[in-house]
Design an enzyme around this catalytic site. Sequence first.
Site, short mmCIF file in Angstrom:
data_model
loop_
_atom_site.label_atom_id
_atom_site.label_comp_id
_atom_site.label_asym_id
_atom_site.label_seq_id
_atom_site.Cartn_x
_atom_site.Cartn_y
_atom_site.Cartn_z
N GLY A 1 0.95 -0.02 0.11
CA GLY A 1 0.02 -0.32 -0.15
C GLY A 1 0.79 1.46 0.09
O GLY A 1 -0.20 2.05 -0.08
N THR B 1 -21.78 15.37 -2.04
CA THR B 1 -23.02 14.00 -1.90
C THR B 1 -24.23 15.10 -3.01
O THR B 1 -25.24 14.26 -2.96
CB THR B 1 -23.47 14.01 -0.84
OG1 THR B 1 -23.89 15.44 0.35
CG2 THR B 1 -21.99 13.27 0.55
N LYS C 1 -29.89 27.38 4.49
CA LYS C 1 -29.32 26.33 5.15
C LYS C 1 -28.74 25.42 6.07
O LYS C 1 -27.85 26.47 6.35
CB LYS C 1 -27.98 25.93 3.83
CG LYS C 1 -27.60 24.48 3.89
CD LYS C 1 -26.39 24.01 3.01
CE LYS C 1 -25.11 24.48 3.54
NZ LYS C 1 -23.40 23.23 2.07
N ASP D 1 -26.06 29.09 0.13
CA ASP D 1 -25.73 28.78 1.52
C ASP D 1 -24.41 30.01 2.38
O ASP D 1 -24.77 30.94 1.27
CB ASP D 1 -24.98 27.82 2.28
CG ASP D 1 -23.47 27.77 1.61
OD1 ASP D 1 -22.94 28.99 1.53
OD2 ASP D 1 -23.03 26.78 1.52
N GLY E 1 -26.15 17.21 -1.40
CA GLY E 1 -27.73 17.22 -0.11
C GLY E 1 -27.58 18.91 -0.97
O GLY E 1 -29.23 18.97 -1.07
N ARG F 1 -12.72 22.09 3.99
CA ARG F 1 -13.48 22.63 4.42
C ARG F 1 -12.92 22.19 6.27
O ARG F 1 -14.11 22.89 6.92
CB ARG F 1 -14.68 21.70 4.35
CG ARG F 1 -15.45 21.92 2.89
CD ARG F 1 -16.64 21.10 2.29
NE ARG F 1 -16.40 19.23 2.24
CZ ARG F 1 -17.52 19.04 1.68
NH1 ARG F 1 -18.40 18.96 1.55
NH2 ARG F 1 -17.47 17.75 1.46
N GLN F 2 -12.10 21.53 6.33
CA GLN F 2 -11.84 21.72 8.17
C GLN F 2 -10.91 22.97 8.23
O GLN F 2 -9.60 22.15 7.91
CB GLN F 2 -11.03 20.32 8.04
CG GLN F 2 -12.35 18.87 7.45
CD GLN F 2 -11.94 18.18 8.21
OE1 GLN F 2 -11.03 17.62 9.38
NE2 GLN F 2 -11.74 16.72 7.22
C1 R5P Z 1 -20.29 24.25 1.92
O1 R5P Z 1 -20.40 25.46 2.62
C2 R5P Z 1 -19.24 23.95 0.49
O2 R5P Z 1 -19.61 25.49 -0.41
C3 R5P Z 1 -20.52 23.38 -0.40
O3 R5P Z 1 -21.77 23.73 -1.07
C4 R5P Z 1 -20.82 21.91 0.36
O4 R5P Z 1 -19.58 21.06 1.12
C5 R5P Z 1 -21.35 20.97 -0.76
O5 R5P Z 1 -21.53 19.96 0.24
P1 R5P Z 1 -22.76 18.50 -0.06
O6 R5P Z 1 -22.39 18.25 -1.71
O7 R5P Z 1 -22.80 16.73 0.42
O8 R5P Z 1 -23.81 18.79 0.16
#
Ligand code: R5P
Length: 317
Positions: free
Chosen positions: A38, A223, A192, A169, A225, A96-97
């Site tokens: 690996g 994803t 959101k 958002d 969502g 995102r982290q």
């Molecule tokens: C959030 O702040 C990002 O800009 C995206 O809207 C989000 O991370 C997308 O994630 P998902 O497609 O899983 O909702």
Amino acid sequence: MKKISVIAGNSNLKLAKDICEHLKVSVGQTICESFPGGEIHVQIKENIRGQDVFIVQPTCYPPNDSMMELFLLIDAARRASAARITAVVPYYGYARQDRKDRPRVPISAKLVANLISTAGADRILTMDLHAGQIQGFFDIPVDHLYSINVLTSYFKKKKIKDLIVVSPDVGGIKMARAYSKVLNSPFAIVDKQRQSAKKTKVMNVIGDIKDKNVVIVDDLISTGGSLVEAANALRANGAKDVYAAIVHPVLADPAVERIKKSILKEVIVTDSIPIPKNRKTSKIKVLSVAPLLAETIRRIHQNRSVSSLFARAGVEA
Ligand code: R5P
């Protein structure tokens, strides 16, 4: 510095080849493979001594392998006496982290920045970071590109009437404002709330989207969502056609299925991340950022301004 040398790991070889086509050079010969246990093994197969080396490697799926390949390629280039090493990471994973939002969590985006610098990169070239402040996680020069001109040109050509730009958002307001400026249209916001990594809930739609054609803009789709929930809420509030312009198509499961079943008319993305054959669908249209990255690489090599590429885009590089 003698000449540009572009090398790449496995994460987006097609993008590296397309960049090289614009630069009229070929992708440097490398070996990037996994040992049976690996571990990853890389080797640069040509002389790069004294050269201006660009390593094209977005840290996309599988992100941990992509990152390890990047670190190893940087280390190999440094030990091979490259004059300068630029990590070209159009999609910066772990972005995102970027803060301690709960007790006892890491700031992963900062750790990744440390690792890129420690491996030996002299500069980084990236695109549409999830948060612009991530630039500050680096103590080496960062060139932060925006794909806004690439994505908006598609909608300009379509000449959609009664267009409104929507941020899915509140964190995306700055981006939506820049797109609305370029597209010469108003903008609205979806409020959101994230319930889990895979589930989001729309609380409110702020702005008048009734009888308007909408383009939702975002830095990434994981994803799906956020996007599909936002599209549904906009339609429920009277929107007509709903499009999306999303820079980085992470497309983790079940994003593609969600898009297929959704009311979205088209989802426009860039090729910062490759989309595997089994995830392609006619609703997702890919625009290339290779010309933009190639021009930026050329300018970095020639010590010319990169920010002037964005002079009319309503954003700062
Ligand atoms: C959030 O702040 C990002 O800009 C995206 O809207 C989000 O991370 C997308 O994630 P998902 O497609 O899983 O909702």
